[in-house]
Design a protein around this motif. Structure first.
Motif, short mmCIF file in Angstrom:
data_model
loop_
_atom_site.label_atom_id
_atom_site.label_comp_id
_atom_site.label_asym_id
_atom_site.label_seq_id
_atom_site.Cartn_x
_atom_site.Cartn_y
_atom_site.Cartn_z
N ALA A 22 0.69 -1.28 0.04
CA ALA A 22 -0.04 0.06 -0.01
C ALA A 22 0.77 1.25 -0.06
O ALA A 22 1.81 1.27 0.58
CB ALA A 22 -0.84 -0.14 1.26
N ALA A 23 0.61 2.36 -0.72
CA ALA A 23 1.26 3.36 -0.79
C ALA A 23 0.45 4.53 -1.07
O ALA A 23 -0.84 4.44 -1.71
CB ALA A 23 2.48 3.47 -1.97
N GLU A 24 0.89 5.81 -0.68
CA GLU A 24 0.08 6.98 -1.07
C GLU A 24 0.00 7.20 -2.59
O GLU A 24 1.16 7.02 -3.41
CB GLU A 24 0.82 8.20 -0.33
CG GLU A 24 0.41 8.06 1.00
CD GLU A 24 1.06 9.38 1.75
OE1 GLU A 24 1.59 10.62 1.04
OE2 GLU A 24 1.25 9.23 2.95
N HIS A 25 -0.95 7.63 -3.13
CA HIS A 25 -1.14 7.88 -4.52
C HIS A 25 -0.17 9.29 -4.97
O HIS A 25 -0.13 9.97 -4.25
CB HIS A 25 -2.51 8.28 -4.90
CG HIS A 25 -2.78 8.24 -6.46
ND1 HIS A 25 -2.13 9.23 -7.12
CD2 HIS A 25 -3.48 7.52 -7.41
CE1 HIS A 25 -2.48 9.18 -8.48
NE2 HIS A 25 -3.21 7.88 -8.61
N PRO A 26 0.77 9.03 -5.94
CA PRO A 26 1.57 10.10 -6.26
C PRO A 26 0.89 11.40 -6.85
O PRO A 26 1.64 12.45 -6.37
CB PRO A 26 2.54 9.60 -7.28
CG PRO A 26 1.79 8.72 -7.75
CD PRO A 26 0.81 7.91 -6.72
N LYS A 30 -6.14 12.11 -1.45
CA LYS A 30 -7.23 11.10 -0.94
C LYS A 30 -7.12 9.82 -1.37
O LYS A 30 -7.78 9.04 -0.72
CB LYS A 30 -8.73 11.85 -1.25
CG LYS A 30 -8.93 13.14 -0.56
CD LYS A 30 -10.44 13.66 -1.01
CE LYS A 30 -10.54 14.85 -0.40
NZ LYS A 30 -11.81 15.36 -0.93
N LEU A 31 -6.22 9.49 -2.33
CA LEU A 31 -6.26 8.15 -2.64
C LEU A 31 -4.83 7.38 -2.08
O LEU A 31 -3.90 8.00 -1.93
CB LEU A 31 -6.12 7.99 -4.31
CG LEU A 31 -7.26 9.00 -4.82
CD1 LEU A 31 -7.08 8.85 -6.54
CD2 LEU A 31 -8.70 8.26 -4.61
N LEU A 32 -5.10 6.09 -2.11
CA LEU A 32 -4.01 5.14 -1.81
C LEU A 32 -4.09 3.84 -3.00
O LEU A 32 -5.08 3.62 -3.49
CB LEU A 32 -4.35 4.31 -0.43
CG LEU A 32 -4.12 5.13 1.00
CD1 LEU A 32 -4.72 4.28 2.03
CD2 LEU A 32 -2.83 5.78 1.02
N VAL A 33 -2.68 3.50 -3.25
CA VAL A 33 -2.87 2.69 -4.18
C VAL A 33 -2.28 1.37 -3.65
O VAL A 33 -1.40 1.30 -2.79
CB VAL A 33 -1.59 3.18 -5.33
CG1 VAL A 33 -1.37 1.89 -6.20
CG2 VAL A 33 -1.65 4.35 -5.86
N LEU A 34 -3.13 0.34 -3.85
CA LEU A 34 -3.03 -1.03 -2.89
C LEU A 34 -2.89 -1.97 -4.10
O LEU A 34 -3.31 -2.14 -5.18
CB LEU A 34 -4.47 -1.41 -2.54
CG LEU A 34 -5.03 -0.17 -1.45
CD1 LEU A 34 -6.36 -0.63 -1.25
CD2 LEU A 34 -4.20 0.12 -0.50
N GLY A 49 -10.24 5.61 -2.28
CA GLY A 49 -10.16 6.69 -1.62
C GLY A 49 -10.38 6.93 -0.18
O GLY A 49 -11.31 7.24 0.40
N ILE A 50 -9.51 6.09 0.65
CA ILE A 50 -9.61 6.15 1.98
C ILE A 50 -8.28 6.36 2.63
O ILE A 50 -8.27 6.25 3.93
CB ILE A 50 -9.75 4.39 2.14
CG1 ILE A 50 -8.65 3.77 1.38
CG2 ILE A 50 -10.93 4.01 1.52
CD1 ILE A 50 -8.48 2.11 1.90
N LYS A 51 -7.66 7.31 1.98
CA LYS A 51 -6.56 7.95 2.63
C LYS A 51 -6.72 8.76 3.83
O LYS A 51 -6.03 8.68 4.90
CB LYS A 51 -5.57 8.96 1.70
CG LYS A 51 -4.27 9.11 2.31
CD LYS A 51 -3.54 9.84 1.31
CE LYS A 51 -2.31 10.71 1.84
NZ LYS A 51 -1.50 11.43 0.84
#
Length: 109
Positions: A22-26, A30-34, A49-51
Motif C-alpha cells: 500500500a502506498a500514497e497515490h503520487p 485522498k487516494l491510496l494505491v493497493l 479513496g480511503i487515505k
C-alpha cells in the motif's frame, strides 16, 4: 434505492484478497494505491479513496473484500482493477474484512 434481481447480483465477482503493498497515490491527496493478492500469480492493483481513514502501513496484511470484475479505470495516472468494499457513515469509512482467514480469491456469495 431500487431493488435488483438476483441475476444482477450474480454478475458481481466479489472476492477476498490480502493487501500486500500500500502506498500514497503520487498525484492525489485522498487516494491510496493497493496491491492485492487474490490467489493468482500477479498482484491486482486497486486505487481507493480511503487515505483520510487509513494509513498505507495499517492496511498491509489485511484480508479485505473487493469487487473484482469492475471495469478497470485510470485514476490520476494509476490504473485501478476493481474496488475495495467499505462501509461508511457520516464520520468514518471502514474497510470490509473477513472474520476468519480464508484463501485469497475466495468468493463472496
Amino acid at each position: 434505492m431500487e431493488t435488483i434481481k438476483y441475476d444482477d447480483f450474480a454478475k458481481m465477482d466479489i472476492k477476498v484478497g490480502t493487501i500486500k503493498e500500500a502506498a500514497e497515490h503520487p498525484n492525489a491527496d485522498k487516494l491510496l494505491v493497493l496491491k492485492i493478492d487474490e490467489g493468482k500469480e500477479e498482484l491486482r492493483q486497486l486505487v481507493a479513496g480511503i487515505k483520510k481513514h487509513y494509513t498505507a502501513e495499517e492496511l498491509v496484511g489485511k484480508q479485505i473484500v473487493f469487487l473484482a470484475n469492475l471495469e478497470p479505470k485510470e485514476l490520476r495516472g494509476e490504473m485501478s482493477q476493481g474496488m475495495i468494499l467499505a462501509a461508511s457513515d457520516d464520520e468514518k469509512v471502514v474497510v470490509l474484512t473477513v472474520d476468519k482467514e480464508i484463501s485469497n480469491g475466495g468468493k463472496i456469495s
